[in-house]
Each structure stands twice: as structure tokens, then as C-alpha cells.
Design an enzyme around this catalytic site. Structure first.
Site, mmCIF file in Angstrom:
data_model
loop_
_atom_site.group_PDB
_atom_site.id
_atom_site.type_symbol
_atom_site.label_atom_id
_atom_site.label_comp_id
_atom_site.label_asym_id
_atom_site.label_seq_id
_atom_site.Cartn_x
_atom_site.Cartn_y
_atom_site.Cartn_z
ATOM 1 N N GLY A 150 71.042 -12.264 1.132
ATOM 2 C CA GLY A 150 71.001 -13.278 2.178
ATOM 3 C C GLY A 150 70.899 -12.658 3.550
ATOM 4 N N HIS A 151 69.945 -13.102 4.347
ATOM 5 C CA HIS A 151 69.814 -12.655 5.724
ATOM 6 C C HIS A 151 70.167 -13.816 6.645
ATOM 7 C CE1 HIS A 151 66.847 -9.137 4.771
ATOM 8 N NE2 HIS A 151 68.060 -8.932 4.346
ATOM 9 N N LYS B 268 70.823 -6.796 8.711
ATOM 10 C CA LYS B 268 69.369 -6.581 8.795
ATOM 11 C C LYS B 268 68.641 -7.860 9.179
ATOM 12 C CE LYS B 268 68.938 -5.067 4.594
ATOM 13 N NZ LYS B 268 70.367 -5.140 4.226
ATOM 14 N N ASP C 252 74.250 -5.767 3.649
ATOM 15 C CA ASP C 252 75.036 -6.629 4.551
ATOM 16 C C ASP C 252 75.256 -6.004 5.923
ATOM 17 O OD1 ASP C 252 75.527 -8.547 2.390
ATOM 18 O OD2 ASP C 252 76.935 -7.059 1.617
ATOM 19 N N GLN D 166 69.235 -5.487 0.394
ATOM 20 C CA GLN D 166 70.406 -4.686 0.061
ATOM 21 C C GLN D 166 70.462 -3.435 0.951
ATOM 22 O OE1 GLN D 166 68.473 -5.779 -2.974
ATOM 23 N NE2 GLN D 166 69.751 -7.583 -2.905
#
Length: 440
Positions: A47-48, A23, A20, A231
Site C-alpha cells: 500500500g502506498h 515510497k 513501508d 516492498q
């Protein structure tokens, strides 16, 4: 004097903390310098979030390079693939007018998440006496378990209808028995599952290829390739805060295993760290702020999971942890995100060491019990009252913010190449040497 820098064609981008770190935005910004972006680990539990001219995209499986015109996006063999999640993401991108077909490639060796993986994970996470890890219950861990036990289903097998049918029948018999015995779970219908996934396989098939050959061919042809992790380092199955970790290799070494390129092909490693620190789920977090300051950072930084919506735990930069991360990843460059979230604070603490059992140390404990004994040693930096939001030039950052970044750079062992001052692509400070390195 002319700036002399090492030119790189390939780079790995890793999270330097517990994930988180932002990235998604960073890979999107960097992808302007790369022709291929390849994801090498994790699943749709990561999630990005990418914001382009105010429009938000949340990608869970597909690499952020898909948002750049002319950039190829590759899902490597180290990823565990939920075909349903993939097609949902593909359809959303198509509806946004993005050219997915012909630009997205999925490894034929990636392992497939099936409904019984979710059933097993959900049951195990909620079982009496089980230490909760804080998973997303999306079947990631059980899929990696099946992979390592040599009983998994790969994408190539998903396309083989006869093999798919036999695999689902055998797996459902086994998993239903386990779920009933351990969790009193309801059985899954193997026939219905086969019909559903046989239909899905036809829609996935156009994206499937030997991505190891594709990536090695691109590198041999002189194309620039970026490897995107999921991650963060401290969630790595080997090097993270075990057992409160993910099920894959989130460190830079995972890029080699998870895509099939040789270690000699990696040009540089870019670590992404927040200007503070966050963690989702259970597990140790030495610099966590449990009071009003933690809540303030969470609110200012909108620290809620892009996939789950779960509130993130918030705290301060942990330099022993960051040095450890940079060491095992071979991090050459750091990108610092969310600097603007710290605007207005009277002081910004930084953890510079630990006290464990009365002794000063900077060594990272191997056991969870060791982390629980940590007393962080802090050095306080004066905050800055001026806003950093949207600043794009380093010299225009407040002097105290520059001093803070300079200290983090000096103590972390890696050079800061970029600073993010907001969620949008354009809200980014670039360091000249880093820019020149990427402009091969």
C-alpha cells in the site's frame, strides 16, 4: 560557482529497508519531474499512501504517477495483478475526479491472481508446523510460484475467453485436490469463477498493452521515466532476510526484469529510508525496540499498515543494513522520510555495526539464524527539541537534526537528496544538487 550535475531521464525508486518507508509520498513528489511512472514488482499487498492538500489516497496496484496530471502510469510485467483489486482502485480514482482512462496501462505479460491462489496461501500460512512468514494472504506468493512453474495465467490469457475457461477448469481441479489433501479446504467452483473473470476481463481489456514497447518507446523519444518498486530491499526474494521475504525482486534490478527495459536505460537509483526503521510481519529485525520507546515511535509515526492495518515493529536506523542495501541497488541518492517523528527525543541511537559470536562485523548474515545472533553496536546522537514538521528548507532544520542526517549520509555511501518532514506533498526538503539532477 555554477553547479555541475549529471542530468537523468530515468530513475528507479526502491525501499532501502523492509518496505513501508514512505515510497508512496516520495514517488508522488518525484513524479512531478517524470512523464511516466512504472511499477515493476509485487501485487496489491503493497500500500502506498499519498496525501495531497490533506486528502489521502491509498494505492495498492496503480503507480502514484496517476495522481499527476499528464503523467502516464504503467503496471509492468513483473507485477502480479488481481483484476478485482485493479478495478476497485480504478473506480475509486474515477470517483475522485482523476483521469485514469488513457493514462493507465497494464502489461499483457503480467500474471493474474485468481481465487485459488488466495485459498492456497491462506491454507499454507495456517498449516500446523508451518513457519509463519506473515503474508497478507492475498495470493501473491502462490501466483509467483505458478509463474515460475510455467503454469500461470497472464493478462493476455485473461482476455482469451476460450483459454481462460480451460485454464480455470484445469487449475481448480489441481488446486482443489491440493487444498483438500493438505488443508481440508473447501473446493472452488470452476464454472462460477470463469463467469466472474470472463466478465471482469472485458473491463480490464482497455488498459492492456505491450508495456515493454511503450516504455522503451518513451525512453527513445527522450521522455523521463521513473520505475517504482514495492516492498523493500530486505524483503527481496534473493537478497532479503530469507525466508521472511516477499516473492519478487524488490531491488533495483527488478526494474529491468519487471518492465522489459535494458539495464543501460537506468539513469540513477533513489533509495528511500525512514529516519528510523520499521518492519511488518515476522522475521529478524536487529534494531527493533520492544519496549515503551518502540510503542512511542509507532504512535508518533502512525506505524500501521496502509493495506492491512497491522502494527509495524519499530526500531533504529541500521547502517550495516543500509550500506548493504545501497550496494546491491547501486543507490546514488537517499531520501529520508519521517524525520519529524523523532522530534523531541533526548537521543537518537544509530546502529553502526554488529557483534556476532563475540566478533565485531558489518557483514549482513545470509541465514535467519545469523540475524538472531546479532548484538547491535549503537552510537547515540543528541536529539532535537525543535519541531521539524513541515520544514521545507535544509538550513531551517535544527542543527542537531542536520548533524544526524550528515552522519547517515556519510556512513551509508549515498547522498541525501530529499528529506520528508510530514505526509503532505509540500512537507519536503529538497537538496539543490538532487533537484538539478532531476530537472533534465
Amino acid at each position: 560557482m555554477e553547479l555541475r550535475v549529471k542530468k537523468v531521464k530515468t530513475a528507479v525508486v526502491v525501499g532501502a529497508q523492509w518496505g513501508d518507508e514512505g515510497k508512496g509520498k516520495i514517488v508522488d513528489v518525484l513524479s512531478d519531474n517524470f512523464q511516466v511512472v512504472a511499477r515493476y514488482a509485487g501485487g496489491h499487498n503493497a500500500g502506498h499512501t499519498v496525501t495531497i492538500s490533506g486528502k489521502k489516497f491509498i494505492l495498492q496496484l496503480i503507480p502514484c504517477g496517476i495522481l499527476r496530471e499528464g503523467c502516464k502510469a504503467v503496471i509492468g510485467n513483473g507485477v502480479v495483478l488481481d483484476p478485482m483489486a485493479l478495478l476497485k482502485e480504478v473506480n475509486a480514482l474515477r470517483q475522485s475526479g482523476l483521469d485514469v482512462d488513457g493514462n493507465l496501462f497494464v502489461s499483457n505479460r503480467a500474471h493474474v491472481i485468481l481465487p485459488y491462489h488466495r485459498m492456497i496461501e491462506l491454507g499454507a500460512e495456517n498449516a500446523p508446523g508451518r513457519v509463519k512468514i506473515g503474508t497478507t494472504s492475498r495470493g501473491i506468493g502462490p501466483t509467483y510460484e505458478d509463474k515460475m512453474a510455467r503454469r500461470g495465467l497472464r493478462v493476455a490469457d485473461l482476455l482469451d475467453k476460450q483459454l481462460l475457461k480451460k485454464h480455470i477448469e484445469n487449475a481448480c481441479h489441481e488446486k482443489n485436490t491440493i487444498a483438500h489433501a493438505l488443508f481440508n479446504g473447501e473446493p472452488l467452483d470452476a464454472g462460477k469463477m470463469y463467469e466472474e473473470y470472463a466478465a471482469i476481463s472485458d473491463k480490464v481489456a482497455p488498459f492492456v498493452t505491450d508495456t515493454a514497447s511503450l516504455l522503451n518507446g518513451a525512453i527513445r523519444a527522450g521522455k523521463s521515466v521513473m520505475f517504482e518498486g514495492a516492498q523493500g530491499t530486505m524483503l527481496d526474494i534473493d537478497h532479503g532476510t530469507y525466508p521472511f521475504v516477499t516473492s519478487s525482486s524488490a531491488t533495483s534490478g527488478g526494474a529491468v526484469i519487471g518492465t522489459g527495459v535494458p539495464p543501460t536505460s537506468i539513469g540513477t537509483v533513489i533509495g528511500v529510508t525512514k529516519a528510523y526503521c520499521t518492519r511488518v510481519g515476522e522475521g529478524p529485525f536487529p534494531t527493533e525496540e520492544l519496549g515503551q520507546m518502540g510503542e512511542y515511535i509507532r504512535k508518533q509515526g502512525n506505524e500501521f499498515g496502509a493495506v492491512t492495518g497491522r502494527p509495524r515493529r519499530c526500531g533504529w536506523v541500521d547502517l550495516p543494513l543500509l550500506r548493504y542495501s545501497n550496494m546491491i541497488n547501486g543507490t546514488e541518492w537517499l531520501v529520508v522520510t519521517k524525520l519529524d517523528v523523532l522530534d523531541g527525543l533526548k537521543q537518537v541511537p544509530v546502529c553502526v555495526g554488529y557483534i556476532i559470536d563475540g566478533k565485531r562485523t558489518e557483514e549482513i548474515p545470509a541465514q535467519d539464524s545469523g540475524y538472531r545472533k546479532i548484538e547491535p553496536v549503537y552510537e547515540n546522537f543528541p536529539g532535537w527539541s525543535e519541531s521539524t514538521a513541515g520544514i521545507t528548507e535544509h538550513d531551517k532544520l535544527p542543527k542537531k537534526a542536520q548533524d544526524y542526517l550528515k552522519f547517515v549520509q556519510k556512513e551509508s555511501g549515498a547522498k541525501i537528496g530529499m528529506v520528508s518532514t510530514g505526509p503532505d506533498r509540500d512537507q519536503t526538503v529538497w537538496v539543490d544538487e538532487f533537484t538539478a539532477t532531476l530537472k533534465a
